[in-house]
Motif scaffolding. Sequence first.
Motif, PDB file in Angstrom:
ATOM      1  N   LEU A  54       0.813  -1.309  -0.083  1.00 29.68           N
ATOM      2  CA  LEU A  54       0.044  -0.071  -0.069  1.00 29.68           C
ATOM      3  C   LEU A  54       0.995   1.169  -0.254  1.00 29.68           C
ATOM      4  O   LEU A  54       0.628   2.201  -0.533  1.00 29.68           O
ATOM      5  N   ARG A  55       2.027   1.081   0.706  1.00 32.91           N
ATOM      6  CA  ARG A  55       2.878   2.401   0.610  1.00 32.91           C
ATOM      7  C   ARG A  55       3.290   2.656  -0.713  1.00 32.91           C
ATOM      8  O   ARG A  55       3.460   3.703  -0.915  1.00 32.91           O
ATOM      9  N   HIS A  56       3.744   1.638  -1.525  1.00 24.86           N
ATOM     10  CA  HIS A  56       4.196   1.752  -2.670  1.00 24.86           C
ATOM     11  C   HIS A  56       3.125   2.318  -3.583  1.00 24.86           C
ATOM     12  O   HIS A  56       3.393   3.144  -4.778  1.00 24.86           O
ATOM     13  N   TYR A  57       2.087   1.544  -3.581  1.00 26.40           N
ATOM     14  CA  TYR A  57       0.787   1.930  -4.502  1.00 26.40           C
ATOM     15  C   TYR A  57       0.538   3.300  -4.385  1.00 26.40           C
ATOM     16  O   TYR A  57       0.088   4.086  -5.386  1.00 26.40           O
ATOM     17  N   LEU A  58       0.484   3.996  -3.136  1.00 28.96           N
ATOM     18  CA  LEU A  58      -0.455   5.160  -2.823  1.00 28.96           C
ATOM     19  C   LEU A  58       0.886   6.091  -2.833  1.00 28.96           C
ATOM     20  O   LEU A  58       0.420   7.301  -2.848  1.00 28.96           O
ATOM     21  N   GLY A  59       1.869   5.754  -2.359  1.00 28.35           N
ATOM     22  CA  GLY A  59       2.972   6.797  -2.378  1.00 28.35           C
ATOM     23  C   GLY A  59       2.859   7.500  -1.189  1.00 28.35           C
ATOM     24  O   GLY A  59       3.311   8.814  -1.280  1.00 28.35           O
ATOM     25  N   ASP A  60       2.112   7.252  -0.125  1.00 24.86           N
ATOM     26  CA  ASP A  60       1.786   8.300   1.066  1.00 24.86           C
ATOM     27  C   ASP A  60       1.509   7.382   2.215  1.00 24.86           C
ATOM     28  O   ASP A  60       1.060   6.483   2.337  1.00 24.86           O
ATOM     29  N   ALA A  61       2.477   7.432   3.332  1.00 27.20           N
ATOM     30  CA  ALA A  61       2.561   6.684   4.449  1.00 27.20           C
ATOM     31  C   ALA A  61       1.379   6.739   5.325  1.00 27.20           C
ATOM     32  O   ALA A  61       0.866   5.746   5.741  1.00 27.20           O
ATOM     33  N   GLU A  62       0.724   7.872   5.539  1.00 29.78           N
ATOM     34  CA  GLU A  62      -0.584   8.123   6.227  1.00 29.78           C
ATOM     35  C   GLU A  62      -1.785   7.513   5.408  1.00 29.78           C
ATOM     36  O   GLU A  62      -2.498   6.899   6.103  1.00 29.78           O
ATOM     37  N   MET A  63      -1.736   7.659   4.203  1.00 29.38           N
ATOM     38  CA  MET A  63      -2.760   6.803   3.460  1.00 29.38           C
ATOM     39  C   MET A  63      -2.865   5.541   3.532  1.00 29.38           C
ATOM     40  O   MET A  63      -3.796   4.859   3.779  1.00 29.38           O
ATOM     41  N   ALA A  64      -1.390   4.891   3.403  1.00 28.79           N
ATOM     42  CA  ALA A  64      -1.351   3.545   3.256  1.00 28.79           C
ATOM     43  C   ALA A  64      -1.668   2.954   4.761  1.00 28.79           C
ATOM     44  O   ALA A  64      -2.300   1.821   4.778  1.00 28.79           O
ATOM     45  N   ILE A  97      -6.715  -3.691  -2.758  1.00 26.29           N
ATOM     46  CA  ILE A  97      -6.529  -3.052  -4.086  1.00 26.29           C
ATOM     47  C   ILE A  97      -8.067  -2.099  -4.228  1.00 26.29           C
ATOM     48  O   ILE A  97      -7.884  -0.861  -4.390  1.00 26.29           O
ATOM     49  N   ASN A  98      -9.023  -2.722  -3.802  1.00 23.60           N
ATOM     50  CA  ASN A  98     -10.311  -1.977  -4.031  1.00 23.60           C
ATOM     51  C   ASN A  98     -10.420  -0.633  -2.763  1.00 23.60           C
ATOM     52  O   ASN A  98     -10.683   0.246  -3.288  1.00 23.60           O
ATOM     53  N   GLN A  99      -9.747  -1.069  -1.508  1.00 20.50           N
ATOM     54  CA  GLN A  99      -9.781  -0.126  -0.918  1.00 20.50           C
ATOM     55  C   GLN A  99      -8.913   1.342  -1.034  1.00 20.50           C
ATOM     56  O   GLN A  99      -8.893   2.381  -0.999  1.00 20.50           O
ATOM     57  N   ALA A 100      -7.566   0.755  -1.820  1.00 25.29           N
ATOM     58  CA  ALA A 100      -6.745   1.941  -2.286  1.00 25.29           C
ATOM     59  C   ALA A 100      -7.305   2.567  -3.352  1.00 25.29           C
ATOM     60  O   ALA A 100      -7.069   3.896  -3.437  1.00 25.29           O
ATOM     61  N   ILE A 101      -7.939   1.895  -4.369  1.00 20.87           N
ATOM     62  CA  ILE A 101      -8.512   2.735  -5.310  1.00 20.87           C
ATOM     63  C   ILE A 101      -9.768   3.673  -4.777  1.00 20.87           C
ATOM     64  O   ILE A 101      -9.611   4.951  -5.159  1.00 20.87           O
ATOM     65  N   ASP A 102     -10.454   3.126  -4.058  1.00 19.38           N
ATOM     66  CA  ASP A 102     -11.353   4.093  -3.333  1.00 19.38           C
ATOM     67  C   ASP A 102     -10.703   5.366  -2.521  1.00 19.38           C
ATOM     68  O   ASP A 102     -11.313   6.406  -2.455  1.00 19.38           O
ATOM     69  N   SER A 103      -9.346   5.099  -1.909  1.00 18.31           N
ATOM     70  CA  SER A 103      -8.972   6.087  -1.195  1.00 18.31           C
ATOM     71  C   SER A 103      -8.340   7.211  -2.045  1.00 18.31           C
ATOM     72  O   SER A 103      -8.323   8.240  -1.973  1.00 18.31           O
ATOM     73  N   GLN A 104      -7.827   6.757  -3.245  1.00 20.13           N
ATOM     74  CA  GLN A 104      -7.196   7.491  -4.306  1.00 20.13           C
ATOM     75  C   GLN A 104      -8.348   8.680  -4.837  1.00 20.13           C
ATOM     76  O   GLN A 104      -8.329   9.695  -5.125  1.00 20.13           O
ATOM     77  N   ARG A 105      -9.472   7.848  -5.202  1.00 26.70           N
ATOM     78  CA  ARG A 105     -10.653   8.587  -5.511  1.00 26.70           C
ATOM     79  C   ARG A 105     -11.120   9.647  -4.612  1.00 26.70           C
ATOM     80  O   ARG A 105     -11.432  10.975  -4.961  1.00 26.70           O
ATOM     81  N   ARG A 106     -11.018   9.269  -3.204  1.00 32.18           N
ATOM     82  CA  ARG A 106     -11.511  10.226  -2.070  1.00 32.18           C
ATOM     83  C   ARG A 106     -10.276  11.480  -1.898  1.00 32.18           C
ATOM     84  O   ARG A 106     -10.666  12.578  -1.746  1.00 32.18           O
ATOM     85  N   ASN A 107      -9.216  11.040  -1.964  1.00 36.51           N
ATOM     86  CA  ASN A 107      -8.018  11.984  -1.798  1.00 36.51           C
ATOM     87  C   ASN A 107      -7.365  12.635  -3.119  1.00 36.51           C
ATOM     88  O   ASN A 107      -6.840  13.968  -2.584  1.00 36.51           O
ATOM     89  N   ARG A 108      -7.534  11.958  -4.232  1.00 32.61           N
ATOM     90  CA  ARG A 108      -6.790  12.777  -5.143  1.00 32.61           C
ATOM     91  C   ARG A 108      -5.541  12.970  -4.995  1.00 32.61           C
ATOM     92  O   ARG A 108      -4.942  14.029  -5.771  1.00 32.61           O
TER      93      ARG A 108
END
Length: 215
Positions: A54-64, A97-108
């Motif tokens: 998740l850290r690699h995918y999102l690039g943000d420790a807090e989001m991960a 993966i589904n949670q990460a995608i949802d998080s990306q959509r929320r946070n942009r």
Amino acid sequence: MNGTIEQLPKRACGHNPLPAWSDEKLLLDYRSGRDGKVFEELVRRYEKELYGYLRHYLGDAEMAEDVFQQTFLQVHLKCDQFEVGRKVRPWLYTIAINQAIDSQRRNRRHRMSSLDRVSRQNPDGDTGTLAEILGVSTDGPGAGAEAAEENESLRRAVDALPELCKQAVILVYFQGMKYREAAEVLGVPVGTVKSRLHAALERLTESMSRVSLPR
């Protein structure tokens, strides 16, 4: 992080009370008995691996960290939907993966990081970093500023990949999954994973060749 998520076991540490149990046995036992110790053991087993993904995918420790907690909240809520005979690891990654995608959509806000430390194990047993496969210099004599620039360009190129291609790259090159494992996580045939990786590498090769052109 809201109260519901905070009630989940934190990323566990310390002695493993259930060393002989498989992931599948842990999940099925938790499903039937809701024993917090069993759930904590499942969290502990995946804390480094899944958080790293998740850290690699999102690039943000807090989001991960937040998505990690959200993932195991979903495991808690959906454990009754887990099919007997299925493997826990791909099921868990699918949720993540589904949670990460949802998080990306929320946070942009997301980016790739630490690609130079990503390694991959292919079906033939050879290992190598994505940078090495693309011919990007990462160390050795003459590395220095030029290599740092290439690595930054590679990070941007991966971040710019289409979402499906990027998912395949991260699972295979970051997480070291075999094609069949990545296919199970993504819910697609092995051939689709290979084609997405092929398309991704073509795009990355083209991007990196432009970076390497003489100025």
